[in-house]
Design a protein around this motif. Sequence first.
Motif, PDB file in Angstrom:
ATOM      1  N   GLU A  79       0.828  -1.206   0.000  1.00 20.67           N
ATOM      2  CA  GLU A  79       0.000   0.000   0.000  1.00 20.67           C
ATOM      3  C   GLU A  79       0.863   1.258   0.000  1.00 20.67           C
ATOM      4  N   ILE A  80       2.001   1.210   0.678  1.00 15.89           N
ATOM      5  CA  ILE A  80       2.950   2.321   0.636  1.00 15.89           C
ATOM      6  C   ILE A  80       3.418   2.533  -0.797  1.00 15.89           C
ATOM      7  N   GLY A  81       3.722   1.444  -1.501  1.00 18.62           N
ATOM      8  CA  GLY A  81       4.144   1.555  -2.886  1.00 18.62           C
ATOM      9  C   GLY A  81       3.040   2.036  -3.798  1.00 18.62           C
ATOM     10  N   ARG A  82       1.834   1.541  -3.597  1.00 18.91           N
ATOM     11  CA  ARG A  82       0.694   1.908  -4.443  1.00 18.91           C
ATOM     12  C   ARG A  82       0.430   3.420  -4.375  1.00 18.91           C
ATOM     13  N   ASN A  83       0.683   4.020  -3.199  1.00 26.01           N
ATOM     14  CA  ASN A  83       0.403   5.438  -3.000  1.00 26.01           C
ATOM     15  C   ASN A  83       1.658   6.311  -2.995  1.00 26.01           C
ATOM     16  N   LEU A  84       2.822   5.705  -3.243  1.00 26.71           N
ATOM     17  CA  LEU A  84       4.103   6.424  -3.259  1.00 26.71           C
ATOM     18  C   LEU A  84       4.329   7.187  -1.954  1.00 26.71           C
TER      19      LEU A  84
END
Length: 372
Positions: A79-84
Amino acid sequence: MPLYHNDDQAMLKDSVAPFVAEQAPVLHLRKLRDEADATGFSRDLWAQFTEMGLPGMLVPEEHGGLGMGHMEAGIVLEEIGRNLTPSPFLATSVGAVAALAKAGGTQAGRWLPAIASGEAIIALAIDEGAKHRPDRIATSATRAGNGFRLDGKKSFVLHGHVADMSIVAAKTDGGITLFAVPKDAKGVTADPRRLVDSSLASHVTLDGVEVDADAVIGEVDAGGEILDALLAATRTGAAAEMVGVGQGAMDMTVNYLKERKQFGKLIGEFQGLQHRAAHLYGEMEVARATVMKAQELLDQGSEGAKLMVSVAKAKAGRAANLAVREGVQMHGGIGMTDEYDIGLYMKRDRALAEFMGDVHYHIDQVARMNGY
């Protein structure tokens, strides 16, 4: 264990996904970047992470954590990656916790509770050159009085300029030793640099840094296994974040295909673009499966984890890179502009690709472990 989330993990995802999307979307990254934020992440957001117990997910319960596994940490990282989302979660709550929990002892007792409570940010000072080569550590640790003297330079140290403690890998007489070096140690200087994705990493210089014997994480000359645990956890976590980056880019691109019209038709109706989107979907699913397998093996303490970790980092790297390249291309000219988020996904992919070993490094590792 099947390669899908169980009920508890699905509930965790249902909790984390909307939280990150609402509190730290891509707009959050843009704000920090445009304000030239000097920390590299939001302390207020980290406090919200702490309220949810996320920093202590991998911390054993006896040290105040939740005692969860890499599968659960991977849910957060995706989720951190999905939202940068700029966050110290990967280095602090995954890499540092893996090393400290593996070593135990004084430093674990000191820092693990501080990580779980959100009070400590930890940096990983491992690499020393332009590329990830943990087998080429030149930083030295020589005996000095009741402790050690550290001399050397480290590169690409995420959050190195604001970390409360850095885990430093150094050469001792009989091997590699890891040290817990506090931020106020005399002789430590950190020169933060802005990376392509707007995050901050430091060149750290250790000039005659004196530490006590109890600064050793684990045992003197026996830091190899602890370093391996740190690397395996951080590489798998980075792979999970890359899956999130790739998924976010793919979702944005597919939505654009459904909205953009050309020659009187939605461009998603063109068969050539449909084939490319279908190919990307397949690659992302394979990447997610390899990452989940690596997480599963790490949680089981399997001897096969090391191989699968490199497979996961390599596969996630290739899939995420395909996702961001296809995203920019299918967006056409606007994909090259800063006002469209797809370019930000490409930049984050570029930074994560190098972190803890790029695709080529891990393909080489897989080949070596298979006897080639």
